[in-house]
Design an enzyme around this catalytic site. Sequence first.
Site, mmCIF file in Angstrom:
data_model
loop_
_atom_site.group_PDB
_atom_site.id
_atom_site.type_symbol
_atom_site.label_atom_id
_atom_site.label_comp_id
_atom_site.label_asym_id
_atom_site.label_seq_id
_atom_site.Cartn_x
_atom_site.Cartn_y
_atom_site.Cartn_z
ATOM 1 N N GLU A 198 34.926 40.869 44.848
ATOM 2 C CA GLU A 198 34.430 41.511 46.064
ATOM 3 C C GLU A 198 33.599 42.749 45.787
ATOM 4 O O GLU A 198 32.679 43.042 46.540
ATOM 5 C CB GLU A 198 35.603 41.839 46.994
ATOM 6 N N VAL A 199 33.934 43.475 44.748
ATOM 7 C CA VAL A 199 33.169 44.680 44.418
ATOM 8 C C VAL A 199 32.319 44.370 43.180
ATOM 9 O O VAL A 199 32.843 43.960 42.142
ATOM 10 C CB VAL A 199 34.102 45.881 44.161
ATOM 11 N N HIS B 29 41.902 44.322 37.015
ATOM 12 C CA HIS B 29 43.117 44.672 37.745
ATOM 13 C C HIS B 29 44.269 44.662 36.747
ATOM 14 O O HIS B 29 44.437 43.695 36.000
ATOM 15 C CB HIS B 29 43.450 43.630 38.815
ATOM 16 N N HIS C 26 35.510 45.185 36.928
ATOM 17 C CA HIS C 26 36.793 45.888 36.970
ATOM 18 C C HIS C 26 37.901 44.938 36.564
ATOM 19 O O HIS C 26 37.897 43.769 36.923
ATOM 20 C CB HIS C 26 37.071 46.478 38.360
ATOM 21 N N ASP D 1 44.487 51.084 42.846
ATOM 22 C CA ASP D 1 43.870 50.265 43.894
ATOM 23 C C ASP D 1 44.288 50.797 45.268
ATOM 24 O O ASP D 1 45.447 51.160 45.485
ATOM 25 C CB ASP D 1 44.298 48.801 43.740
HETATM 26 P P1 5GP Z 1 37.937 42.301 43.592
HETATM 27 O O1 5GP Z 1 38.286 41.453 44.782
HETATM 28 O O2 5GP Z 1 36.474 42.660 43.579
HETATM 29 O O3 5GP Z 1 38.418 41.740 42.281
HETATM 30 O O4 5GP Z 1 38.779 43.612 43.769
HETATM 31 C C1 5GP Z 1 38.320 44.754 44.407
HETATM 32 C C2 5GP Z 1 39.506 45.680 44.548
HETATM 33 O O5 5GP Z 1 39.010 46.958 44.842
HETATM 34 C C3 5GP Z 1 40.469 45.284 45.673
HETATM 35 O O6 5GP Z 1 41.777 45.089 45.135
HETATM 36 C C4 5GP Z 1 40.407 46.479 46.623
HETATM 37 O O7 5GP Z 1 41.664 46.786 47.193
HETATM 38 C C5 5GP Z 1 39.888 47.592 45.743
HETATM 39 N N1 5GP Z 1 39.105 48.591 46.432
HETATM 40 C C6 5GP Z 1 38.086 48.347 47.284
HETATM 41 N N2 5GP Z 1 37.564 49.508 47.734
HETATM 42 C C7 5GP Z 1 38.282 50.506 47.135
HETATM 43 C C8 5GP Z 1 38.222 51.934 47.211
HETATM 44 O O8 5GP Z 1 37.405 52.542 47.905
HETATM 45 N N3 5GP Z 1 39.119 52.622 46.465
HETATM 46 C C9 5GP Z 1 40.054 51.999 45.673
HETATM 47 N N4 5GP Z 1 40.881 52.781 44.979
HETATM 48 N N5 5GP Z 1 40.128 50.646 45.582
HETATM 49 C C10 5GP Z 1 39.260 49.916 46.308
#
Ligand code: 5GP
Length: 116
Positions: free
Chosen positions: A94-95, A101, A99, A30
Amino acid sequence: MSDCLFCRIVRGEIPSRKAYEDDLVYAFHDINPARPVHVLVVPKRHIGSLAEVGEADAPVLGRMLEVASRIATEQGSPDGFRVIINTGRIGQQEVGHLHAHIVGGPEPVGPMLKRI
Ligand code: 5GP
Ligand code: ZN
């Protein structure tokens, strides 16, 4: 889904620090780690979220969990870890590419994380 951020990372169009890769999944560190070990495991094929999976996705979902254990151990969390899958608006995902974690490290990760 050619413009999806994690699809682009899987294709190598956006650089990432790879932790593991096979035919079904890609794992990378991350960019903003919440714990000393913070790796994301994603299906190589675009799946929007855990809310969108069906029976046909069972193999890739199983693989994600199986590799989570190996990655956590290899990356420095041999005594346990936490796997989190934020899903949709309520889960504050957010993405928009499924995925998991994997978080851990030498110390306990604490109570259920408010936001990761
Ligand atoms: P979510 O909030 O969708 O569960 O988690 C998205 C995660 O993706 C966040 O922890 C964020 O730090 C990570 N993330 C977002 N953009 C990037 C990126 O360009 N590269 C990497 N390695 N992680 C990312
Ligand atoms: Zn995608």
